[in-house]
Motif scaffolding. Structure first.
Motif, mmCIF file in Angstrom:
data_model
loop_
_atom_site.group_PDB
_atom_site.id
_atom_site.type_symbol
_atom_site.label_atom_id
_atom_site.label_comp_id
_atom_site.label_asym_id
_atom_site.label_seq_id
_atom_site.Cartn_x
_atom_site.Cartn_y
_atom_site.Cartn_z
ATOM 1 N N ILE A 177 0.834 -1.207 0.000
ATOM 2 C CA ILE A 177 0.000 0.000 0.000
ATOM 3 C C ILE A 177 0.864 1.252 0.000
ATOM 4 O O ILE A 177 0.585 2.229 -0.723
ATOM 5 N N ILE A 178 1.933 1.247 0.796
ATOM 6 C CA ILE A 178 2.826 2.412 0.839
ATOM 7 C C ILE A 178 3.469 2.646 -0.516
ATOM 8 O O ILE A 178 3.582 3.788 -0.991
ATOM 9 N N LYS A 179 3.878 1.566 -1.173
ATOM 10 C CA LYS A 179 4.483 1.721 -2.499
ATOM 11 C C LYS A 179 3.510 2.335 -3.496
ATOM 12 O O LYS A 179 3.886 3.188 -4.308
ATOM 13 N N MET A 180 2.238 1.922 -3.451
ATOM 14 C CA MET A 180 1.252 2.488 -4.374
ATOM 15 C C MET A 180 0.996 3.959 -4.071
ATOM 16 O O MET A 180 0.856 4.784 -4.982
ATOM 17 N N VAL A 181 0.950 4.292 -2.785
ATOM 18 C CA VAL A 181 0.728 5.696 -2.426
ATOM 19 C C VAL A 181 1.902 6.545 -2.873
ATOM 20 O O VAL A 181 1.728 7.651 -3.416
ATOM 21 N N LEU A 182 3.120 6.063 -2.681
ATOM 22 C CA LEU A 182 4.295 6.819 -3.099
ATOM 23 C C LEU A 182 4.361 6.956 -4.616
ATOM 24 O O LEU A 182 4.814 7.981 -5.139
ATOM 25 N N ALA A 183 3.921 5.913 -5.327
ATOM 26 C CA ALA A 183 3.930 5.974 -6.790
ATOM 27 C C ALA A 183 2.840 6.885 -7.327
ATOM 28 O O ALA A 183 2.927 7.358 -8.467
ATOM 29 N N GLY A 184 1.818 7.123 -6.540
ATOM 30 C CA GLY A 184 0.742 8.013 -6.964
ATOM 31 C C GLY A 184 -0.251 7.386 -7.899
ATOM 32 O O GLY A 184 -1.091 8.083 -8.469
ATOM 33 N N GLN A 185 -0.202 6.079 -8.075
ATOM 34 C CA GLN A 185 -1.149 5.402 -8.947
ATOM 35 C C GLN A 185 -1.314 3.947 -8.503
ATOM 36 O O GLN A 185 -0.379 3.354 -7.969
ATOM 37 N N PRO A 186 -2.504 3.408 -8.711
ATOM 38 C CA PRO A 186 -2.740 2.020 -8.293
ATOM 39 C C PRO A 186 -2.042 1.041 -9.228
ATOM 40 O O PRO A 186 -1.870 1.300 -10.419
ATOM 41 N N VAL A 187 -1.642 -0.091 -8.658
ATOM 42 C CA VAL A 187 -1.027 -1.171 -9.422
ATOM 43 C C VAL A 187 -1.929 -2.394 -9.276
ATOM 44 O O VAL A 187 -2.185 -2.851 -8.150
ATOM 45 N N ILE A 188 -2.428 -2.900 -10.387
ATOM 46 C CA ILE A 188 -3.403 -3.992 -10.359
ATOM 47 C C ILE A 188 -2.862 -5.202 -9.615
ATOM 48 O O ILE A 188 -3.540 -5.806 -8.779
ATOM 49 N N GLU A 189 -1.617 -5.570 -9.902
ATOM 50 C CA GLU A 189 -1.040 -6.746 -9.248
ATOM 51 C C GLU A 189 -0.973 -6.554 -7.733
ATOM 52 O O GLU A 189 -1.273 -7.474 -6.960
ATOM 53 N N ALA A 190 -0.581 -5.345 -7.318
ATOM 54 C CA ALA A 190 -0.482 -5.073 -5.884
ATOM 55 C C ALA A 190 -1.859 -5.080 -5.224
ATOM 56 O O ALA A 190 -2.026 -5.595 -4.113
ATOM 57 N N ILE A 191 -2.857 -4.524 -5.924
ATOM 58 C CA ILE A 191 -4.214 -4.492 -5.374
ATOM 59 C C ILE A 191 -4.751 -5.906 -5.206
ATOM 60 O O ILE A 191 -5.349 -6.252 -4.177
ATOM 61 N N LEU A 192 -4.527 -6.758 -6.217
ATOM 62 C CA LEU A 192 -4.991 -8.142 -6.126
ATOM 63 C C LEU A 192 -4.295 -8.891 -4.995
ATOM 64 O O LEU A 192 -4.917 -9.674 -4.268
ATOM 65 N N MET A 193 -2.989 -8.640 -4.825
ATOM 66 C CA MET A 193 -2.253 -9.315 -3.760
ATOM 67 C C MET A 193 -2.740 -8.856 -2.389
ATOM 68 O O MET A 193 -2.927 -9.670 -1.472
ATOM 69 N N VAL A 194 -2.969 -7.546 -2.247
ATOM 70 C CA VAL A 194 -3.474 -7.020 -0.973
ATOM 71 C C VAL A 194 -4.854 -7.590 -0.682
ATOM 72 O O VAL A 194 -5.144 -7.996 0.460
ATOM 73 N N ALA A 195 -5.723 -7.644 -1.702
ATOM 74 C CA ALA A 195 -7.069 -8.184 -1.508
ATOM 75 C C ALA A 195 -7.014 -9.657 -1.114
ATOM 76 O O ALA A 195 -7.737 -10.112 -0.216
ATOM 77 N N GLY A 196 -6.141 -10.428 -1.780
ATOM 78 C CA GLY A 196 -6.018 -11.849 -1.449
ATOM 79 C C GLY A 196 -5.488 -12.068 -0.045
ATOM 80 O O GLY A 196 -6.007 -12.895 0.708
ATOM 81 N N LEU A 197 -4.465 -11.311 0.332
ATOM 82 C CA LEU A 197 -3.914 -11.429 1.676
ATOM 83 C C LEU A 197 -4.937 -10.997 2.729
ATOM 84 O O LEU A 197 -5.012 -11.599 3.811
ATOM 85 N N ALA A 198 -5.714 -9.973 2.402
ATOM 86 C CA ALA A 198 -6.733 -9.507 3.344
ATOM 87 C C ALA A 198 -7.800 -10.576 3.579
ATOM 88 O O ALA A 198 -8.244 -10.786 4.710
ATOM 89 N N MET A 199 -8.196 -11.276 2.515
ATOM 90 C CA MET A 199 -9.186 -12.338 2.659
ATOM 91 C C MET A 199 -8.635 -13.484 3.507
ATOM 92 O O MET A 199 -9.319 -14.009 4.390
ATOM 93 N N VAL A 200 -7.381 -13.871 3.251
ATOM 94 C CA VAL A 200 -6.763 -14.934 4.049
ATOM 95 C C VAL A 200 -6.640 -14.487 5.504
ATOM 96 O O VAL A 200 -6.884 -15.273 6.432
ATOM 97 N N PHE A 201 -6.281 -13.228 5.704
ATOM 98 C CA PHE A 201 -6.140 -12.687 7.053
ATOM 99 C C PHE A 201 -7.465 -12.760 7.805
ATOM 100 O O PHE A 201 -7.512 -13.167 8.970
ATOM 101 N N ILE A 202 -8.546 -12.380 7.138
ATOM 102 C CA ILE A 202 -9.872 -12.413 7.773
ATOM 103 C C ILE A 202 -10.261 -13.846 8.136
ATOM 104 O O ILE A 202 -10.798 -14.113 9.214
ATOM 105 N N VAL A 203 -9.984 -14.791 7.218
ATOM 106 C CA VAL A 203 -10.296 -16.199 7.496
ATOM 107 C C VAL A 203 -9.524 -16.685 8.712
ATOM 108 O O VAL A 203 -10.068 -17.370 9.591
#
Length: 334
Positions: free
Chosen positions: A175-201
């Protein structure tokens, strides 16, 4: 010796049935008669049993969001990140030892809290099961069970931290890397979403293990006197034989928690937040909320009791000897 799961073929198990005896237990222990000393003694046991689990009052704040605010926040974040990054690199010689010291101190405090909390679980159960206000007796009597519970929860907590903290770190870095880059990265968003789902489980799984341990494994240890793993083995057979019942139990517990939350908020509002201020004081708040803690502890053991007399933590009155056949007692007989 562990006792196997009880068949439900001849027994009706209900998640609603324990409500009435749990309410009655609260009345008997705290109001029939009302003894302030009893409240404070049992309240101490409940305080230990809730130590590290009861969070403070939730604070809600309103924030104004608009486009300019978002852009300014992004720029400020980048500027602040650069300053913090440079500061850390320049002061690693003392920041690293400080961080290590804080981590070790935090772990030591956490271990102490888990140990006291584990011992407190049996102290509160002892008070509720016997309708007694005692501290020393259950502290000594259930020391082995409390220490076994502590070791189980300690290992479980360390495993949870070892698995979940790296996931949080990876998500934070992406997330910090995307904020510093100033634009979203699809691969990073998908990885964050996947990790978040596993984290919730994982959070749900660990939460269920903690819930079942406190509500059912602790009473089994209280009855059998074995280790936490032995009690979990017995409960696991019970759970596998009745998965639907325990799923309903969890759902009903959620409803109970919502109802209790509404009642507590209503009391806080009616007392102009005086009760809220008192409830925020350690130990005093537990004493004020003692009926809730006793009700919750009573509800789970009354539910467990439905699976058979071998799961009943409440002592049964010894049977009275019948009068000899043909002889009738008469008034005044000694």
């Amino acid at each position: 010796m562990p006792i196997g799961p009880v068949s439900n073929s001849h027994r009706q198990i209900s998640v609603v049935e324990p409500l009435s005896p749990a309410f009655e237990r609260v009345k008997q222990m705290l109001f029939q008669p009302f003894e302030i000393g009893k409240w404070f003694v049992i309240g101490f046991c409940a305080w230990l049993a809730q130590l590290g689990e009861s969070g403070g009052s939730a604070n809600f704040s309103q924030n104004n969001f608009n486009g300019n605010h978002y852009n300014n926040s992004t720029d400020n974040f980048r500027h602040g990140y650069t300053q913090v990054h440079d500061y850390i690199l320049e002061n690693l010689y003392w920041l690293v030892p400080l961080v290590i010291f804080c981590v070790v101190l935090g772990l030591a405090i956490w271990v102490l809290i888990v140990w006291l909390n584990s011992r407190g679980k049996f102290m509160l159960l002892h008070c509720v099961a016997l309708n007694k206000a005692e501290v020393t007796e259950p502290w000594n009597k259930y020391a082995a069970q409390g220490n076994s519970l502590f070791r189980f929860r300690l290992v479980l907590g360390l495993i949870g931290m070892a698995v979940m903290l790296p996931m949080l770190l990876i998500m934070g870095v992406l997330i910090i890397k995307m904020v510093l880059a100033g634009q979203p990265v699809i691969e990073a968003i998908l990885m964050v979403a996947g990790l978040a789902m596993v984290f919730i489980v994982l959070v749900i799984i660990l939460g269920l293990i903690q819930k079942f341990t406190v509500d059912f494994v602790v009473p089994i240890m209280y009855l059998r006197g074995g280790t936490c793993l032995q009690a979990w083995g017995e409960f696991w057979r019970l759970l596998c034989a009745n998965p639907g019942l325990f799923a309903l139990y969890i759902l009903f517990q959620l409803l109970i928690s919502i109802a209790i939350g509404i009642i507590v908020v209503g009391v806080f509002v009616l007392t102009c937040c005086i009760a809220c201020c008192l409830a925020a004081i350690p130990y005093i708040g537990t004493v004020l909320l003692l009926p809730i803690f006793i009700f919750k502890r009573s509800f789970s053991i009354y539910f467990l009791r439905q699976f058979g007399p071998e799961y009943d933590v409440f002592p049964t009155a010894p049977p009275t000897a019948p009068a000899p056949s043909g002889l009738q007692p008469f008034p005044g007989a000694s």
